[in-house]
Design a protein around this motif. Structure first.
Motif, PDB file in Angstrom:
ATOM      1  N   VAL A  88       0.843  -1.216   0.000  1.00  0.00           N
ATOM      2  CA  VAL A  88       0.000   0.000   0.000  1.00  0.00           C
ATOM      3  C   VAL A  88       0.869   1.253   0.000  1.00  0.00           C
ATOM      4  O   VAL A  88       0.505   2.265  -0.584  1.00  0.00           O
ATOM      5  CB  VAL A  88      -0.970   0.111   1.207  1.00  0.00           C
ATOM      6  CG1 VAL A  88      -2.297  -0.513   0.909  1.00  0.00           C
ATOM      7  CG2 VAL A  88      -0.372  -0.350   2.477  1.00  0.00           C
ATOM      8  N   ARG A 131       1.596   3.800  -3.326  1.00  0.00           N
ATOM      9  CA  ARG A 131       0.828   5.022  -3.070  1.00  0.00           C
ATOM     10  C   ARG A 131       1.226   6.060  -4.121  1.00  0.00           C
ATOM     11  O   ARG A 131       2.410   6.365  -4.270  1.00  0.00           O
ATOM     12  CB  ARG A 131       1.153   5.577  -1.679  1.00  0.00           C
ATOM     13  CG  ARG A 131       0.225   6.692  -1.249  1.00  0.00           C
ATOM     14  CD  ARG A 131       0.749   7.385  -0.016  1.00  0.00           C
ATOM     15  NE  ARG A 131       0.529   6.672   1.236  1.00  0.00           N
ATOM     16  CZ  ARG A 131      -0.607   6.713   1.923  1.00  0.00           C
ATOM     17  NH1 ARG A 131      -1.615   7.422   1.495  1.00  0.00           N
ATOM     18  NH2 ARG A 131      -0.713   6.062   3.057  1.00  0.00           N
ATOM     19  N   PRO A 132       0.264   6.568  -4.908  1.00  0.00           N
ATOM     20  CA  PRO A 132       0.624   7.502  -5.982  1.00  0.00           C
ATOM     21  C   PRO A 132       1.324   8.747  -5.440  1.00  0.00           C
ATOM     22  O   PRO A 132       0.988   9.225  -4.367  1.00  0.00           O
ATOM     23  CB  PRO A 132      -0.740   7.895  -6.565  1.00  0.00           C
ATOM     24  CG  PRO A 132      -1.692   6.885  -6.099  1.00  0.00           C
ATOM     25  CD  PRO A 132      -1.169   6.323  -4.831  1.00  0.00           C
ATOM     26  N   ILE A 149      -5.951   6.985  -9.410  1.00  0.00           N
ATOM     27  CA  ILE A 149      -7.016   6.379 -10.225  1.00  0.00           C
ATOM     28  C   ILE A 149      -8.403   6.711  -9.664  1.00  0.00           C
ATOM     29  O   ILE A 149      -8.549   7.036  -8.484  1.00  0.00           O
ATOM     30  CB  ILE A 149      -6.848   4.847 -10.351  1.00  0.00           C
ATOM     31  CG1 ILE A 149      -7.007   4.155  -8.985  1.00  0.00           C
ATOM     32  CG2 ILE A 149      -5.507   4.472 -10.959  1.00  0.00           C
ATOM     33  CD1 ILE A 149      -7.178   2.654  -9.102  1.00  0.00           C
ATOM     34  N   GLY A 195      -9.817   4.008   2.130  1.00  0.00           N
ATOM     35  CA  GLY A 195      -9.013   3.422   1.062  1.00  0.00           C
ATOM     36  C   GLY A 195      -9.357   3.906  -0.326  1.00  0.00           C
ATOM     37  O   GLY A 195      -9.183   3.188  -1.312  1.00  0.00           O
ATOM     38  N   THR A 196      -9.835   5.147  -0.429  1.00  0.00           N
ATOM     39  CA  THR A 196     -10.204   5.653  -1.748  1.00  0.00           C
ATOM     40  C   THR A 196      -9.302   6.810  -2.199  1.00  0.00           C
ATOM     41  O   THR A 196      -9.533   7.399  -3.234  1.00  0.00           O
ATOM     42  CB  THR A 196     -11.681   6.099  -1.767  1.00  0.00           C
ATOM     43  OG1 THR A 196     -11.895   7.009  -0.686  1.00  0.00           O
ATOM     44  CG2 THR A 196     -12.614   4.912  -1.601  1.00  0.00           C
ATOM     45  N   GLY A 197      -8.302   7.142  -1.384  1.00  0.00           N
ATOM     46  CA  GLY A 197      -7.292   8.098  -1.844  1.00  0.00           C
ATOM     47  C   GLY A 197      -7.333   9.481  -1.221  1.00  0.00           C
ATOM     48  O   GLY A 197      -6.637  10.387  -1.695  1.00  0.00           O
ATOM     49  N   LYS A 198      -8.089   9.667  -0.159  1.00  0.00           N
ATOM     50  CA  LYS A 198      -8.231  11.022   0.409  1.00  0.00           C
ATOM     51  C   LYS A 198      -6.894  11.562   0.944  1.00  0.00           C
ATOM     52  O   LYS A 198      -6.464  12.645   0.569  1.00  0.00           O
ATOM     53  CB  LYS A 198      -9.295  11.028   1.522  1.00  0.00           C
ATOM     54  CG  LYS A 198     -10.670  10.595   1.030  1.00  0.00           C
ATOM     55  CD  LYS A 198     -11.685  10.578   2.137  1.00  0.00           C
ATOM     56  CE  LYS A 198     -11.387   9.581   3.232  1.00  0.00           C
ATOM     57  NZ  LYS A 198     -11.352   8.171   2.774  1.00  0.00           N
ATOM     58  N   THR A 199      -6.265  10.770   1.815  1.00  0.00           N
ATOM     59  CA  THR A 199      -4.995  11.236   2.396  1.00  0.00           C
ATOM     60  C   THR A 199      -3.939  11.367   1.303  1.00  0.00           C
ATOM     61  O   THR A 199      -3.201  12.362   1.249  1.00  0.00           O
ATOM     62  CB  THR A 199      -4.520  10.251   3.484  1.00  0.00           C
ATOM     63  OG1 THR A 199      -5.573  10.099   4.433  1.00  0.00           O
ATOM     64  CG2 THR A 199      -3.288  10.755   4.192  1.00  0.00           C
ATOM     65  N   THR A 200      -3.905  10.382   0.428  1.00  0.00           N
ATOM     66  CA  THR A 200      -2.920  10.403  -0.664  1.00  0.00           C
ATOM     67  C   THR A 200      -3.067  11.675  -1.495  1.00  0.00           C
ATOM     68  O   THR A 200      -2.074  12.343  -1.799  1.00  0.00           O
ATOM     69  CB  THR A 200      -3.148   9.173  -1.584  1.00  0.00           C
ATOM     70  OG1 THR A 200      -3.151   8.012  -0.775  1.00  0.00           O
ATOM     71  CG2 THR A 200      -2.082   9.064  -2.638  1.00  0.00           C
ATOM     72  N   ASN A 214     -14.192  10.343   6.986  1.00  0.00           N
ATOM     73  CA  ASN A 214     -15.071   9.394   6.287  1.00  0.00           C
ATOM     74  C   ASN A 214     -16.511   9.903   6.191  1.00  0.00           C
ATOM     75  O   ASN A 214     -17.166   9.738   5.181  1.00  0.00           O
ATOM     76  CB  ASN A 214     -15.055   8.031   6.975  1.00  0.00           C
ATOM     77  CG  ASN A 214     -13.700   7.350   6.884  1.00  0.00           C
ATOM     78  OD1 ASN A 214     -13.115   6.969   7.874  1.00  0.00           O
ATOM     79  ND2 ASN A 214     -13.172   7.227   5.688  1.00  0.00           N
ATOM     80  N   LEU A 230      -9.421   0.371  -1.871  1.00  0.00           N
ATOM     81  CA  LEU A 230      -8.184  -0.069  -2.529  1.00  0.00           C
ATOM     82  C   LEU A 230      -7.106  -0.438  -1.521  1.00  0.00           C
ATOM     83  O   LEU A 230      -6.299  -1.338  -1.762  1.00  0.00           O
ATOM     84  CB  LEU A 230      -7.698   1.012  -3.505  1.00  0.00           C
ATOM     85  CG  LEU A 230      -6.523   0.672  -4.404  1.00  0.00           C
ATOM     86  CD1 LEU A 230      -6.686  -0.656  -5.114  1.00  0.00           C
ATOM     87  CD2 LEU A 230      -6.305   1.772  -5.438  1.00  0.00           C
ATOM     88  N   ARG A 231      -7.102   0.213  -0.357  1.00  0.00           N
ATOM     89  CA  ARG A 231      -6.100  -0.153   0.647  1.00  0.00           C
ATOM     90  C   ARG A 231      -6.301  -1.617   1.076  1.00  0.00           C
ATOM     91  O   ARG A 231      -5.364  -2.403   1.073  1.00  0.00           O
ATOM     92  CB  ARG A 231      -6.165   0.754   1.857  1.00  0.00           C
ATOM     93  CG  ARG A 231      -5.097   0.346   2.883  1.00  0.00           C
ATOM     94  CD  ARG A 231      -5.291   0.903   4.264  1.00  0.00           C
ATOM     95  NE  ARG A 231      -5.192   2.347   4.309  1.00  0.00           N
ATOM     96  CZ  ARG A 231      -6.226   3.141   4.485  1.00  0.00           C
ATOM     97  NH1 ARG A 231      -7.428   2.622   4.655  1.00  0.00           N
ATOM     98  NH2 ARG A 231      -6.069   4.436   4.530  1.00  0.00           N
TER      99      ARG A 231
HETATM  100  N1  LIG Z   1      -7.459   6.742  -6.013  1.00  0.00           N
HETATM  101  C1  LIG Z   1      -6.366   5.983  -5.771  1.00  0.00           C
HETATM  102  N2  LIG Z   1      -5.411   5.801  -6.719  1.00  0.00           N
HETATM  103  C2  LIG Z   1      -4.345   5.011  -6.477  1.00  0.00           C
HETATM  104  N3  LIG Z   1      -4.109   4.383  -5.306  1.00  0.00           N
HETATM  105  C3  LIG Z   1      -5.007   4.536  -4.319  1.00  0.00           C
HETATM  106  C4  LIG Z   1      -6.184   5.345  -4.499  1.00  0.00           C
HETATM  107  N4  LIG Z   1      -6.909   5.303  -3.368  1.00  0.00           N
HETATM  108  C5  LIG Z   1      -6.233   4.511  -2.525  1.00  0.00           C
HETATM  109  N5  LIG Z   1      -5.092   4.042  -3.085  1.00  0.00           N
HETATM  110  C6  LIG Z   1      -4.155   3.079  -2.443  1.00  0.00           C
HETATM  111  O1  LIG Z   1      -4.652   2.827  -1.134  1.00  0.00           O
HETATM  112  C7  LIG Z   1      -3.763   3.327  -0.142  1.00  0.00           C
HETATM  113  C8  LIG Z   1      -4.565   4.060   0.896  1.00  0.00           C
HETATM  114  O2  LIG Z   1      -5.079   5.275   0.372  1.00  0.00           O
HETATM  115  P1  LIG Z   1      -5.393   6.529   1.296  1.00  0.00           P
HETATM  116  O3  LIG Z   1      -4.578   6.436   2.547  1.00  0.00           O
HETATM  117  O4  LIG Z   1      -5.228   7.746   0.495  1.00  0.00           O
HETATM  118  O5  LIG Z   1      -6.910   6.257   1.619  1.00  0.00           O
HETATM  119  P2  LIG Z   1      -7.948   7.165   2.425  1.00  0.00           P
HETATM  120  O6  LIG Z   1      -9.059   7.507   1.505  1.00  0.00           O
HETATM  121  O7  LIG Z   1      -7.222   8.286   3.094  1.00  0.00           O
HETATM  122  O8  LIG Z   1      -8.487   6.114   3.502  1.00  0.00           O
HETATM  123  P3  LIG Z   1      -8.959   6.351   5.047  1.00  0.00           P
HETATM  124  O9  LIG Z   1     -10.315   6.970   4.996  1.00  0.00           O
HETATM  125  O10 LIG Z   1      -9.022   4.961   5.613  1.00  0.00           O
HETATM  126  O11 LIG Z   1      -7.926   7.193   5.710  1.00  0.00           O
HETATM  127  C9  LIG Z   1      -2.754   4.175  -0.884  1.00  0.00           C
HETATM  128  O12 LIG Z   1      -1.491   4.064  -0.275  1.00  0.00           O
HETATM  129  C10 LIG Z   1      -2.751   3.599  -2.277  1.00  0.00           C
HETATM  130  O13 LIG Z   1      -1.877   2.507  -2.302  1.00  0.00           O
END
Ligand SMILES: Nc1ncnc2c1ncn2[C@@H]1O[C@H](COP(=O)(O)OP(=O)(O)OP(=O)(O)O)[C@@H](O)[C@H]1O
Ligand SMILES: [Mg+2]
Length: 321
Positions: A10, A14-15, A22, A51-56, A144, A201-202
């Motif tokens: 993960v 992480r992008p 994505i 796991g949908t990419g918010k923090t990333t 969330n 995705l996580r």
């Molecule tokens: N849109 C995306 N594109 C590519 N990879 C993603 C995406 N979303 C999640 N990931 C993958 O999932 C991992 C977790 O993403 P992230 O920490 O951004 O999720 P989050 O939305 O912040 O989740 P949470 O609500 O649990 O904090 C990333 O390290 C990456 O590997």
């Protein structure tokens, strides 16, 4: 590359740039012009499932707008880790005040993760902090559940709703990882992982990695990697609750649902199996409790709160003897 990044897919996948990100098309479309013309950047609120990419994406934006200096001019705080609003206030104020040569950057950025876990009082204080520092700082708040964010904060932010990653893109991403890691996979296996993790995705990448540690990505290994570990963990949670160790049970439950993305439906399903298998003397009460929370969750109550209450109620069973 750090050890953690090597160890955990993960992190490794992480992008780091917006074009590696994505799904979430409508969010990206709205964000691109903001990144280009950053002086117009509003405070932002990212909400949506895990796991949908918010923090990333929060980090990608900081990097894109602040450039090479991004680490110096941004902080990432976790609202649920920081001890109360005073710590946040102190850290944000010190950070906002700290002398710098800001001609290189338009503003500093504060990424506040898990903001929806802050109490209403803390959020009211946060709103004041946002106002006091608005000349020099922009906030990206992440959480969330938008319903847990107070209205005055919502109205000060541009809101971006993240959606679950759709199956096609999720499978494509898993495929890319398998190819990169030289792991053999069956297409049906990747689809199964997508199905189990429901657009998180996580969790999908974590499950892929634990499955790969058993061998190829096929149905047999996926079942082993998902079911067995979840089942034994839930049995453990049930026993901790029965032993009146509510806190440990709650932490383990939260790990399963938040980090591994286990759905509340599956949580209850595995708990039902564990109750039936172990034939506790409180079996009757346990089933009644389970049925009550199953119903509440189906009717749309907040699953996190309901599962926590379920553990609390189980923890009380032996206490009252
Ligand atoms: N849109 C995306 N594109 C590519 N990879 C993603 C995406 N979303 C999640 N990931 C993958 O999932 C991992 C977790 O993403 P992230 O920490 O951004 O999720 P989050 O939305 O912040 O989740 P949470 O609500 O649990 O904090 C990333 O390290 C990456 O590997
Ligand atoms: Mg996050």
């Amino acid at each position: 590359m750090s050890e953690l990044r090597d160890l955990m897919w993960v992190e490794k996948y992480r992008p780091e740039k917006i074009n590696e990100f994505i799904n979430q098309e409508s969010t990206i479309k709205r964000l691109k012009p903001i990144i280009k013309n950053s002086s117009a950047m509003p405070h932002m609120l990212f909400t949506g499932p895990p796991g949908t990419g918010k923090t990333t994406l929060g980090i990608i934006i900081a990097k894109s707008i602040l450039g090479d200096n991004w680490q110096e001019y941004s902080i990432l705080l976790n609202a649920s880790d920081e001890r109360g609003i005073n710590t946040i206030r102190n850290r944000v104020k010190t950070f906002a005040r700290y002398a710098d040569n800001r001609e290189k950057i338009p503003f500093k950025m504060i990424i506040l993760d898990e903001a929806d876990e802050m109490t209403n009082d803390a959020q009211t204080a946060l709103r004041r902090i946002m106002e006091e520092t608005s000349k020099s700082c922009r906030f990206i708040l992440i959480g969330n559940y938008i319903s847990n964010i107070i209205e005055p904060i919502q109205s000060r932010c541009a809101i971006f709703s993240f959606t679950r990653i759709n199956e096609k893109e999720l499978v494509k991403q898993l495929e890319l990882i398998c190819k990169n890691e030289n792991i053999k996979f069956e297409e049906q296996g990747l689809e199964e992982i997508s199905e189990i993790t429901n657009g998180d995705l996580r969790s999908a990448i974590n499950l892929l990695q634990s499955c790969a540690s058993l061998g190829d990505i096929n149905m047999k290994n996926i079942q082993k990697a998902s079911g067995h570990s979840f089942k034994s963990k839930i049995e453990e949670i049930l026993e901790l609750s029965l032993d009146n160790d509510f806190n440990s049970a709650r932490i383990k439950m939260s790990e399963l649902t938040n980090i591994y993305g286990l759905s509340e439906k599956d949580f209850l399903k595995y708990m039902n199996e564990a109750i039936n298998k172990n034939k506790y003397k409180e079996m009757k009460e346990l089933i009644e409790i389970l049925a009550k929370y199953d119903y509440r969750i189906i009717t749309g109550s907040n699953p996190d709160i309901q599962l926590t209450a379920l553990l609390a109620e189980i923890s009380n069973l032996r206490k009252t003897e």
